[in-house]
Structure formats: C-alpha cells, structure tokens
Design a protein around this motif. Sequence first.
Motif, PDB file in Angstrom:
ATOM      1  N   ASN A 118       0.794  -1.074  -0.201  1.00  0.00           N
ATOM      2  CA  ASN A 118       0.052   0.072  -0.166  1.00  0.00           C
ATOM      3  C   ASN A 118       0.916   1.117   0.064  1.00  0.00           C
ATOM      4  OD1 ASN A 118      -1.894   1.979   0.572  1.00  0.00           O
ATOM      5  ND2 ASN A 118      -2.777   1.162   2.029  1.00  0.00           N
ATOM      6  N   SER A 125      -0.089   4.509   1.511  1.00  0.00           N
ATOM      7  CA  SER A 125      -0.734   4.403   2.909  1.00  0.00           C
ATOM      8  C   SER A 125      -2.332   4.746   3.071  1.00  0.00           C
ATOM      9  CB  SER A 125       0.135   5.157   3.758  1.00  0.00           C
ATOM     10  OG  SER A 125       1.326   4.755   4.016  1.00  0.00           O
ATOM     11  N   GLU A 130      -6.035   4.444   3.553  1.00  0.00           N
ATOM     12  CA  GLU A 130      -7.084   3.506   4.391  1.00  0.00           C
ATOM     13  C   GLU A 130      -7.886   2.746   3.465  1.00  0.00           C
ATOM     14  OE1 GLU A 130      -8.969   5.807   7.421  1.00  0.00           O
ATOM     15  OE2 GLU A 130      -7.291   6.597   8.347  1.00  0.00           O
ATOM     16  N   ASP A 187       1.358  -2.061   4.690  1.00  0.00           N
ATOM     17  CA  ASP A 187       1.843  -0.659   4.779  1.00  0.00           C
ATOM     18  C   ASP A 187       3.299  -0.393   4.757  1.00  0.00           C
ATOM     19  OD1 ASP A 187       2.914   1.735   6.818  1.00  0.00           O
ATOM     20  OD2 ASP A 187       0.629   1.977   6.194  1.00  0.00           O
TER      21      ASP A 187
END
Length: 243
Positions: A138, A141, A143, A149
């Motif tokens: 990701n 980052s 959500e 992460d």
Amino acid sequence: MTTSSFDEKRCESISENIKLIREKISVAAIKSGRNYEDIKLMAVTKTVPVEYINYSIDNCGIDLIGENKVQEFLSKKDELHLDGVEKHLIGHLQTNKVKKIVPLVDMIQSVDSLHLAEEISKQAQNNGLNMKILLEVNIGSEESKTGFDKSKFFEVMSQISELPMLTVNGIMTIPPICDDENELRKYFTTMSQYFYDIKEKNYKNFNMEILSMGMSGDYTQAIECGANLVRIGSLIYGARIYK
C-alpha cells in the motif's frame, strides 16, 4: 459458451487496442533501457465476457490474464481457452476463499498480510504444490486500499520467507490517484527501490523477478520507472459493464 451478443467490431477494437498498447510498451521499455520482451502484458478480465477473453487469447497473442475475484474466475474458467495461458489472481483475496483458488492459478499477486500468506502456504501444502505470490504494498498508505503498509513492510519479510511451499516472486502496487505525474512517478520509483532492496537481501524462498505496477491510465510511466508487468483491462476490452 454463448456468442449471441458477439460483436465483431468489439473484436476489431480489441486487436487494435492490444497492438497500440504493445507499441507504447516498447517505447517505454526503451526509455528505461530495456526491450519490449522484458515487459509482461497482463490482460485484466474483470467483467469481460468469455468470448472476448478467448478472442484476445486466440487472435491477439494474450498469454497472461488476471482476474480480480475468485467467484468470477470460477464461473469463467471452464469456457476459457487456457492452454499455454498464465493465470493470476490480482484482486483482494479473503482467507476463506484461498482453498478454492490455490489449485487453479499460477500466481496470487495480491498477498497483503502475513495471515493470508500463511493460509496460502497451508493450502499449497494440502495440494502438494508450490504457490507463487507477489506481496502487495500500500504505497500511498491509503485506508481505502489493502496491502502491506510501507512503514511495516520489511518487518514481515523473514517470517514470510520461512513459510513452506511458497515462493515470493516479487511485489505489486496500486498507487494513489495523482493529478501530478511527478508525484505518481515518485510512488513507482519508491516501489522500484523496494524491489531491488528486497532482491539484494536474498531472503529464503524469495525469487524477485516481478515488479507489477501500472494499469490502463499509467502503464507507460510505471514501465519507465521499472515495472516489468503491467495490468491492463479497460484499455484492451473497453469500459467495464457492471451487472
């Protein structure tokens, strides 16, 4: 396979689209000091009817397909012309569906947690096969997106490297939507650096061959920044139609 809605013009468009994409891949590859043959083109088949997937395989040289959902792949697979075609799952995978998909695909690109990697390892052992995976990062980052992460990504490498019947073949990402191309390239460049950093560490059961990033809207930039597998759907098959 039903062909009642088979559209010859759509097939012509698919052929032309793939030809143009390959030309652009070649240009981007040269810009990054590589050749067209160094880049894998994946046709993403989400919501695409079987007859058009088969057309792209039989007539346009597509030999790598990616499906987002387990259930959709299961509903299509018996009608697809899959001889000599590599099959990847590229969408988010729930652990309770791992058992269904492990025996049927060549690679799972979207491994986004240690828990998922452990379940894939378990089912690979149950099926007596070695499963190839990519680790999803990701990178923004966000959500709203799955993936490791970036701040914790390297913490799990040694644990994943010990899982039996599992080979990590590389990493993948979907970057944030960016209005600024320079910002987009920063995400791709960071992923490229991660790829080489992991490669240099020589983790057990890691065979770092694939950097999967770039889709219909940004595949040339991704290639210029180091991608060697691009995932393209709507630019090949046309806009998706959701039922």
